[in-house]
Design a protein around this motif. Sequence first.
Motif, PDB file in Angstrom:
ATOM      1  N   ASP A   1       0.851  -1.279  -0.181  1.00  0.00           N
ATOM      2  CA  ASP A   1      -0.003  -0.246  -0.016  1.00  0.00           C
ATOM      3  C   ASP A   1       0.919   1.339  -0.065  1.00  0.00           C
ATOM      4  OD1 ASP A   1      -2.150  -1.705   2.256  1.00  0.00           O
ATOM      5  OD2 ASP A   1      -2.584  -1.236   0.052  1.00  0.00           O
ATOM      6  N   LEU A   2       2.031   1.242   0.484  1.00  0.00           N
ATOM      7  CA  LEU A   2       2.950   2.252   0.378  1.00  0.00           C
ATOM      8  C   LEU A   2       4.344   1.642   0.656  1.00  0.00           C
ATOM      9  CD1 LEU A   2       2.512   5.462   2.686  1.00  0.00           C
ATOM     10  CD2 LEU A   2       4.550   4.168   2.981  1.00  0.00           C
ATOM     11  N   VAL A   3       5.239   2.580  -0.192  1.00  0.00           N
ATOM     12  CA  VAL A   3       6.797   2.140  -0.429  1.00  0.00           C
ATOM     13  C   VAL A   3       7.370   3.373   0.705  1.00  0.00           C
ATOM     14  CG1 VAL A   3       8.700   2.315  -1.553  1.00  0.00           C
ATOM     15  CG2 VAL A   3       6.685   1.067  -2.450  1.00  0.00           C
TER      16      VAL A   3
ATOM     17  N   VAL B   1       2.520  10.053   9.459  1.00  0.00           N
ATOM     18  CA  VAL B   1       2.865  10.323   8.065  1.00  0.00           C
ATOM     19  C   VAL B   1       2.436   9.625   6.999  1.00  0.00           C
ATOM     20  CG1 VAL B   1       5.132  10.910   6.760  1.00  0.00           C
ATOM     21  CG2 VAL B   1       5.055  11.388   9.317  1.00  0.00           C
ATOM     22  N   TYR B   2       2.405   8.269   7.232  1.00  0.00           N
ATOM     23  CA  TYR B   2       1.730   7.221   6.266  1.00  0.00           C
ATOM     24  C   TYR B   2       0.360   7.329   5.810  1.00  0.00           C
ATOM     25  CZ  TYR B   2       5.866   4.040   7.428  1.00  0.00           C
ATOM     26  OH  TYR B   2       7.064   3.568   7.243  1.00  0.00           O
ATOM     27  N   PHE B   3      -0.511   7.649   6.787  1.00  0.00           N
ATOM     28  CA  PHE B   3      -1.960   8.074   6.477  1.00  0.00           C
ATOM     29  C   PHE B   3      -1.964   9.393   5.578  1.00  0.00           C
ATOM     30  CE2 PHE B   3      -2.793   5.113  10.221  1.00  0.00           C
ATOM     31  CZ  PHE B   3      -3.467   4.293   9.607  1.00  0.00           C
ATOM     32  N   ASP B   4      -1.042  10.387   6.111  1.00  0.00           N
ATOM     33  CA  ASP B   4      -1.198  11.642   5.280  1.00  0.00           C
ATOM     34  C   ASP B   4      -0.608  11.412   4.003  1.00  0.00           C
ATOM     35  OD1 ASP B   4      -1.313  14.309   4.899  1.00  0.00           O
ATOM     36  OD2 ASP B   4       0.630  14.924   5.461  1.00  0.00           O
ATOM     37  N   ALA B   5       0.506  10.640   3.747  1.00  0.00           N
ATOM     38  CA  ALA B   5       0.827  10.208   2.233  1.00  0.00           C
ATOM     39  C   ALA B   5      -0.076   9.721   1.534  1.00  0.00           C
ATOM     40  CB  ALA B   5       2.128   9.342   2.489  1.00  0.00           C
ATOM     41  N   VAL B   6      -0.938   8.599   2.140  1.00  0.00           N
ATOM     42  CA  VAL B   6      -1.871   7.983   1.250  1.00  0.00           C
ATOM     43  C   VAL B   6      -3.172   8.901   0.823  1.00  0.00           C
ATOM     44  CG1 VAL B   6      -3.609   6.218   1.519  1.00  0.00           C
ATOM     45  CG2 VAL B   6      -1.403   5.647   2.275  1.00  0.00           C
ATOM     46  N   ARG B   7      -3.437   9.850   1.802  1.00  0.00           N
ATOM     47  CA  ARG B   7      -4.375  10.778   1.477  1.00  0.00           C
ATOM     48  C   ARG B   7      -4.312  11.726   0.428  1.00  0.00           C
ATOM     49  NH1 ARG B   7      -4.883  15.808   2.744  1.00  0.00           N
ATOM     50  NH2 ARG B   7      -2.991  15.819   3.882  1.00  0.00           N
ATOM     51  N   VAL B   8      -2.911  12.204   0.376  1.00  0.00           N
ATOM     52  CA  VAL B   8      -2.420  13.087  -0.600  1.00  0.00           C
ATOM     53  C   VAL B   8      -2.323  12.398  -1.711  1.00  0.00           C
ATOM     54  CG1 VAL B   8      -0.371  14.472  -1.263  1.00  0.00           C
ATOM     55  CG2 VAL B   8      -1.182  14.510   1.124  1.00  0.00           C
ATOM     56  N   ALA B   9      -1.661  11.010  -2.163  1.00  0.00           N
ATOM     57  CA  ALA B   9      -1.615  10.425  -3.351  1.00  0.00           C
ATOM     58  C   ALA B   9      -3.048  10.383  -4.116  1.00  0.00           C
ATOM     59  CB  ALA B   9      -1.036   9.026  -2.974  1.00  0.00           C
ATOM     60  N   ARG B  10      -3.944  10.048  -3.317  1.00  0.00           N
ATOM     61  CA  ARG B  10      -5.407   9.949  -3.889  1.00  0.00           C
ATOM     62  C   ARG B  10      -5.662  10.979  -4.747  1.00  0.00           C
ATOM     63  NH1 ARG B  10      -8.024   7.000   1.302  1.00  0.00           N
ATOM     64  NH2 ARG B  10      -7.198   4.798   0.832  1.00  0.00           N
ATOM     65  N   GLN B  11      -5.085  12.123  -4.490  1.00  0.00           N
ATOM     66  CA  GLN B  11      -5.667  13.607  -5.158  1.00  0.00           C
ATOM     67  C   GLN B  11      -4.602  13.908  -6.259  1.00  0.00           C
ATOM     68  OE1 GLN B  11      -5.499  16.273  -1.879  1.00  0.00           O
ATOM     69  NE2 GLN B  11      -7.064  15.370  -0.621  1.00  0.00           N
ATOM     70  N   SER B  12      -3.807  12.900  -6.403  1.00  0.00           N
ATOM     71  CA  SER B  12      -2.800  13.268  -7.652  1.00  0.00           C
ATOM     72  C   SER B  12      -3.166  12.709  -9.133  1.00  0.00           C
ATOM     73  CB  SER B  12      -1.538  12.845  -7.209  1.00  0.00           C
ATOM     74  OG  SER B  12      -1.012  13.477  -6.116  1.00  0.00           O
ATOM     75  N   SER B  13      -2.749  13.246 -10.127  1.00  0.00           N
ATOM     76  CA  SER B  13      -3.079  12.794 -11.464  1.00  0.00           C
ATOM     77  C   SER B  13      -1.683  12.594 -12.436  1.00  0.00           C
ATOM     78  CB  SER B  13      -3.935  13.503 -12.287  1.00  0.00           C
ATOM     79  OG  SER B  13      -3.352  14.924 -12.501  1.00  0.00           O
ATOM     80  N   ILE B  14      -1.888  11.740 -13.408  1.00  0.00           N
ATOM     81  CA  ILE B  14      -0.387  11.757 -14.136  1.00  0.00           C
ATOM     82  C   ILE B  14       0.088  12.964 -14.665  1.00  0.00           C
ATOM     83  CG2 ILE B  14       0.561  10.830 -16.125  1.00  0.00           C
ATOM     84  CD1 ILE B  14      -1.452   8.272 -15.823  1.00  0.00           C
ATOM     85  N   ARG B  15      -0.925  13.839 -15.011  1.00  0.00           N
ATOM     86  CA  ARG B  15      -0.520  15.117 -15.824  1.00  0.00           C
ATOM     87  C   ARG B  15       0.232  15.994 -14.659  1.00  0.00           C
ATOM     88  NH1 ARG B  15      -4.646  18.896 -18.705  1.00  0.00           N
ATOM     89  NH2 ARG B  15      -4.572  17.108 -20.128  1.00  0.00           N
TER      90      ARG B  15
END
Length: 426
Positions: free
Chosen positions: A74-76, A365-379
């Motif tokens: 789920d996270l690296v 920090v892990y939970f925060d990273a997962v939350r932020v990643a869901r809001q990112s796009s390839i562009r």
Amino acid sequence: TATTATTASGTKPTRPQPDATGQTYVGVHEIGSGSRRLKVYYIPRLAVYQSASVPSIYGGFYTLRRVLLEERIDLVHAHQAFSAMANEAIIHARTMNIPTVFTDHSLFGFADPASILMNKALKFSLADVQRVICVSHTSRENTVLRACIPPSRVYVIPNAVDMDRFWVEPREAGPAGERAQRRADDTIVVMSRLVYRKGIDLLLRVLPVLCARHPCVRFVIGGDGPKRKALEEMVRSEGLADRVELTGVVKRDDVREFLAQGSIFLNCSLTEAFCVALVEAAAVGLTVVSTSVGGVPEVLPEDMMILAEEASVAGIIQAVEKALLKVAEKKADPVEARYAAAQRQHEDVVGMYSWQVVASRTERVYFDAVRVARQSSIRERLWRYRLCGKWFGIICVLLAVVDVMLLRAFEAFDALRAVSRRQLVR
């Protein structure tokens, strides 16, 4: 999934590489049991210098992808800027849309060629990382400037110490205990890699002066490295064989007993982002003396650590003599009172650096990273790479695009192989 992405491969390498102890590991191993079980994959990679592998951007992508998919990662979380494998893992994990966290444990410069090259590589690998952890505020400032990342993405979480391995042991009552205490009061402990950046050249000049000024003081030095021969030569030339003991490498299980030989711990480092050895020494009850470099002033409070005003021979000698005076003032105290004070110091260190405390902060920090990643796009991801520089940014975008193309190729290859296997079964 509670699986650490400790990079690796499930297949056995054809030419396994021995580690620093000469032992060779291959395949998949499990450490611990139950909820404390950790699965470790050993990748067949060639070590070229001090266990560091050959740098490669794409070489380990296929193997890493297999591990991430099979373990349902789920996270690296990657560590250390100098680790080629860690930097590759971050880049490939982001291509696979897996959230990433990076921890930087070191301080780097900005002017020398090696630092410039390292900083460029770090700028590329951290461009799309969700969160960064640094072990001190000094390290945080250094990483933000080197990698050109927003400070809002960087947390400060110190290194943890396994406090089950460090404790304060009371001296036995009677004359034997008093003799042991007197010997410890006169002993200064040094435990470090014997290399330049650990300030061994300063230590070489400090030892003869302190031994001349304080006839009862003795030194016990643990560790190994290229500067050991210089220390041995100094001991011979100055006639300090009965005052300075070089023990060599200290085994992990023997560290507490080694530290407990003295009442003062000396660190002469020229640069440090944190320095775990200071915490270990304080946890055993020692008074810590250190150069005031990097993140060292953040590690321990003033009542536990005496800092040299400058990283020089005179500065270190002055700080050590302050520590010797502090220890001398305690000699009149009863053994029970000294043990109680050391135990209180140990408990304070546990409250700051136990694994429970540090792990809890890292989990947030892990939970925060997962939350932020869901809001990112390839562009958005490619745009972050483009911001790495006028020309370097273009290179970073091209490298990221190639990584995406390789991922699609691997997916197509695995799909074809799965179809072939089903046809063979039929």
